[in-house]
Enzyme design. Sequence first.
Site, short mmCIF file in Angstrom:
data_model
loop_
_atom_site.label_atom_id
_atom_site.label_comp_id
_atom_site.label_asym_id
_atom_site.label_seq_id
_atom_site.Cartn_x
_atom_site.Cartn_y
_atom_site.Cartn_z
CE LYS A 35 -35.26 -38.28 11.57
NZ LYS A 35 -35.62 -37.18 12.49
CE1 TYR A 264 -39.69 -34.82 -22.37
CE2 TYR A 264 -38.27 -35.53 -20.56
CZ TYR A 264 -39.17 -35.82 -21.58
OH TYR A 264 -39.54 -37.12 -21.79
C1 LIG Z 1 -34.36 -36.82 13.09
C2 LIG Z 1 -34.16 -36.53 14.51
C3 LIG Z 1 -32.86 -36.36 15.03
C4 LIG Z 1 -31.63 -36.34 14.16
O1 LIG Z 1 -31.49 -35.10 13.53
P1 LIG Z 1 -30.21 -34.79 12.60
O2 LIG Z 1 -30.36 -33.38 12.24
O3 LIG Z 1 -30.32 -35.70 11.43
O4 LIG Z 1 -29.02 -35.09 13.41
C5 LIG Z 1 -32.73 -36.17 16.39
N1 LIG Z 1 -33.82 -36.15 17.19
C6 LIG Z 1 -35.07 -36.29 16.72
C7 LIG Z 1 -36.23 -36.22 17.66
C8 LIG Z 1 -35.29 -36.47 15.36
O5 LIG Z 1 -36.53 -36.62 14.91
#
Ligand SMILES: *Cc1c(COP(=O)(O)O)cnc(C)c1O
Length: 367
Positions: A35, A264
């Site tokens: 994702k 800044y």
């Molecule tokens: C993002 C996600 C993962 C992966 O999680 P990590 O901590 O990056 O390993 C697993 N399951 C679901 C449903 C997620 O949304």
Amino acid sequence: MPRPIRAAIQPEALAHNLRVIAARLPGRTLMPVVKANAYGHGLARVIGGLQAADQLAILELDGALELRRLGWTKPIVLLEGCFGEEDMQAARHAGLDWVIHDHAQLEALRVAMPNWPKEAHKPRLYLKLNTGMNRLGFDAQGAAAAIELLDKITTSAGWPAPVLMTHFANADSHDLMRAHPGPEGQFNALMALKPAHWASSLANSAGVFNCPQWAGDVVRPGIAVYGATPGPHSAADYGLLPAMALTSQIIAVQQVPAGQRVGYGSRWLAQRDSRIAVIACGYADGYPRHAPDGTPVWLQGTMAPVAGRVSMDMMSIDITEIPSAGVGTEVELWGNNLSVDVVAHHCGTIGYELLCAVTPRVPFVVM
Ligand SMILES: *Cc1c(COP(=O)(O)O)cnc(C)c1O
């Protein structure tokens, strides 16, 4: 010469990390999570390193369709399911699998079923339980009826047996037994409801490393695949290799007399006569603006501290103790020599956020 910043992606590191994960959980279905454009690495750039995976998990429908265009023929699971009827038809055409996390999604499936062409893709569905994280999923009251209905739908359609899934809230805890909800309790809650012919899916990266005994049949590692840590231990301790290196160069050096300030808001004060290097990397590249003074940057085999507020296109580091460094010196903001987790820790966040935040103006290369 182009602006010297770049993000280098190493597919071999991804493949290595998958082997490390698979070795922890032999015989499971390995479903890396891609994702958020593969946690900022880019779908097209990571797919070569993920060939050993059994299937992929993603949220975004357009990303799933891109994976198909890129030639990924194995299963793809939409982690938040279908956002309406149109998505479901698109998922059917692309041969996707998906999560069902609430009654509306289950009802949409029930309504769509009678018109599902016999020869069409038969999705494997993932019913999501809320076992204490209180984010997505059916709660204890609604779960049994939802499981029964989905089992009836899929059995009568001749679809694969679904997967019962849930998500760990605290698998990265130092003290798993005292966490609430803890992974063991979440595992037990799921197993108490799971029909014998359904598979289970629980573990994220933290689950893979910290409680593999409660991981379930289909494992969903995300951050670990990219070589950053889910916690509580370092990625190197888990045997993981970083898949992204964000590098740039020094483009200017300032001699700053003691008592003068940098950047800044004049946040950083020279306590001594100092050499300050200006790096071509700022928050418009995805480096966190809230990085405090002292956040490390790697160069020439050593670390130099951030000195002054990160600006849009540049940041400054104190190289007083590195006389050999100058204009043109390569620096690593994070990567093989400096874990993104360390930078994130200084900035009060997690590696996930930094990796996802590299902006489109940064040129990516695949090594
Ligand atoms: C993002 C996600 C993962 C992966 O999680 P990590 O901590 O990056 O390993 C697993 N399951 C679901 C449903 C997620 O949304």
